[in-house]
Structures are given as structure tokens and as C-alpha cells.
Write an enzyme that holds these catalytic residues in place. Structure first.
Site: not given
Ligand code: NAD
Length: 254
Positions: A40, A93, A157, A161
Site C-alpha cells: 500500500d 485490489n 473509473y 474497470k
Molecule cells: P479504499 O480507498 O478504501 O482502499 C484502497 C486502498 O488502496 C487504500 O489503502 C489505498 O491507500 C490503496 N492505494 C491507492 N492507490 C494506491 C497505489 N497507487 N499504490 C498502492 N496502494 C494504493 O478503496 P476500497 O473501497 O476498499 O476499494 C478497493 C478496490 O475495490 C478498488 O479497486 C475499488 O475500485 C474496488 N471497488 C470498490 C467498491 C466500493 O464500493 N468500495 C465497489 C466496487 C469496486
């Protein structure tokens, strides 16, 4: 879940594993017995996550990694490999959101979202695939989103995806003879700290768009990751699993 347990010594990398869905995945894989690497950019959150998981008895390495940097990723792979000797599972992720209408979207915003959500997955896969090919075993799980179907105000976005889906299908074909599967998960709305910052009426109106009338939890996504990581999915590759309470069946947002 106690039915799917890693074989002794198996290891998994979770990118963006310090918070949100990634941390939920890390908790689940730790419970299943995997040795874990959390990657991260958020160093403080990484330490907090590792502390929590180690207290529960997990073997966790943390790496401050920007997944868009080939140098960071290759360094972290080498470090983790020196510790574990193998890499069985890669969960791509890490990702960022991106809400803007196309007419108001600057090119650098578009590029940042594509780079963080899609190009990063290429970089991470490229770094671990030689190890998996050598092992003749690997499980790649890529986080897409229900939004890949298209969302108003989320062109970058959604495109990122959608790219994840195409990338995953291509990976599956390229490595089908190498003992490596690649699958994608498309979550709907998941309760993360960001969701908690929305006004209660916005939270409620979003919840009403879900056929099951509940917001997803990180654990729901983690259960799907655990299936793709486990022997139970050994004949499944190139697939997209929606984990969205039926939201992928609803009509388009307008
Ligand atoms: P979040 O923002 O809570 O967590 C994402 C994590 O990724 C964070 O800890 C952040 O520091 C890290 N991160 C971001 N950019 C980075 C980089 N360049 N290098 C290393 N780490 C990095 O997000 P989330 O909601 O837990 O989402 C996780 C995944 O699930 C993402 O790919 C998101 O697109 C996908 N997603 C989320 C949702 C939702 O409703 N939360 C829905 C569909 C898909």
C-alpha cells in the site's frame, strides 16, 4: 469460512491491503492460513493493519509500494519471495475512484485513474507471473467493479474497470496451460470509510438501488477472493463474479 484452507506455506499478496476491502481480504486470507504481503502507499495504515493481523497470529510482511511503479513492485516481489520462497496468490485490489462528467474531466485525471486501476494490475502481474510459471501454480484475482458496465459520471473509473475485465480474460487464456487462473470480481456498493462519510439520506437512497436492499461488506468480497484462491475454483478461469446484491441485474443509472 473454515472449508478452504491454504496448503502449508502458501503465500498471497494483497495490493491496497491496508484499508477497506483490501484489509477485509487480508483478514480472510490470514484466517485461511496464507502468509501475507500487504502492499500500500499508506504507511501508517499498513502498520496498523499488520499489527492487527499479527496479533491474530498471521505471518504478515508489509511493503510501502506504489503499484504504478515497476521499481517499487519488483523490489517488493523480491523481498517477499526471499521470505516465502513462493507466491501463490496475487490480489490486485488497489484502486482509486473517479467521479467526473466527461466534459469536465481533464486528461491527467483520466490517465491517473487508468494508471492506478488498470496499468498497475499489468505491472503487478508482470512481476509475479514468472514466479507462478516456474511453480506451475498461481491464482490471480483482479478487482473490477459493477461500474464496468458503465456509470454516468464515472467514465474513467468504468473504463478502467472494463479494462480489468478484458485484461483478466486475456491473462486467463495466456496462462491456462501453466496452472495459473485469473479471475475478476465486480463488487457493487461496499461499505468502506468513504461510504460512511456520505449523508444518511444518500446512504439510504444508494441502499434502495440494491435488489437485496443492503450494502455489501468487505467480507462479502473477501469470500469471493477466497473461493478464487482455493482449490475449489481450480477449473474456473477468465470469469467475472459479481458480488453486488443483484445490482448488476438492475437497469442503468441515469
Ligand atoms: P479504499 O480507498 O478504501 O482502499 C484502497 C486502498 O488502496 C487504500 O489503502 C489505498 O491507500 C490503496 N492505494 C491507492 N492507490 C494506491 C497505489 N497507487 N499504490 C498502492 N496502494 C494504493 O478503496 P476500497 O473501497 O476498499 O476499494 C478497493 C478496490 O475495490 C478498488 O479497486 C475499488 O475500485 C474496488 N471497488 C470498490 C467498491 C466500493 O464500493 N468500495 C465497489 C466496487 C469496486
Amino acid at each position: 469460512m473454515t472449508d478452504q484452507v491454504a496448503q502449508a506455506g502458501m503465500s498471497a499478496i494483497v495490493t491496497g491491503g491496508a484499508k477497506g476491502i483490501g484489509l477485509g481480504i487480508a483478514r480472510s486470507l490470514a484466517e485461511a492460513g496464507y502468509r501475507l504481503a500487504l502492499w500500500d502507499i499508506d504507511g501508517d495504515a499498513l502498520e496498523a493493519a499488520a499489527g492487527e493481523l499479527r496479533t491474530g497470529g498471521a505471518d504478515v510482511s508489509v511493503h510501502r509500494v506504489n503499484v504504478t511503479s515497476t521499481e517499487d513492485v519488483q523490489g517488493a516481489v523480491a523481498e517477499f519471495l526471499a521470505h516465502t520462497g513462493r507466491i501463490d496468490v496475487l490480489v490486485n485490489n488497489a484502486g482509486i475512484g473517479g467521479d467526473k462528467l466527461v466534459t469536465k474531466m481533464a486528461l491527467d485525471f483520466w490517465q491517473r485513474v487508468l494508471e492506478t486501476n488498470l496499468t498497475s494490475q499489468f505491472i503487478c502481474c508482470k512481476a509475479v507471473l514468472p514466479v507462478m510459471v516456474e511453480q506451475k501454480f498461481g491464482r490471480i484475482v483482479n478487482l473490477s467493479s459493477r461500474a464496468w458496465l458503465g456509470n454516468r459520471g464515472q467514465a474513467s473509473y468504468s473504463a478502467s474497470k472494463g479494462g480489468v475485465v478484458s485484461f483478466t480474460r486475456s491473462l486467463a487464456l495466456e496462462f491456462a496451460r501453466s496452472g495459473i487462473t485469473a479471475n475478476a470480481i465486480a463488487p457493487g456498493i461496499v461499505e468502506t470509510p468513504l461510504f460512511g462519510t456520505l449523508a444518511p439520506e444518500v446512504q439510504q437512497s444508494l441502499q434502495r438501488t440494491v435488489p437485496m436492499q443492503r450494502i455489501g461488506q468487505a467480507e462479502d468480497i473477501a469470500n469471493a477472493v477466497r473461493f478464487f484462491a482455493s482449490p475449489a475454483s481450480s477449473y474456473v478461469t477468465g470469469q467475472v463474479l459479481y458480488v453486488c446484491g443483484g445490482r448488476s441485474l438492475s437497469s442503468a443509472s441515469v
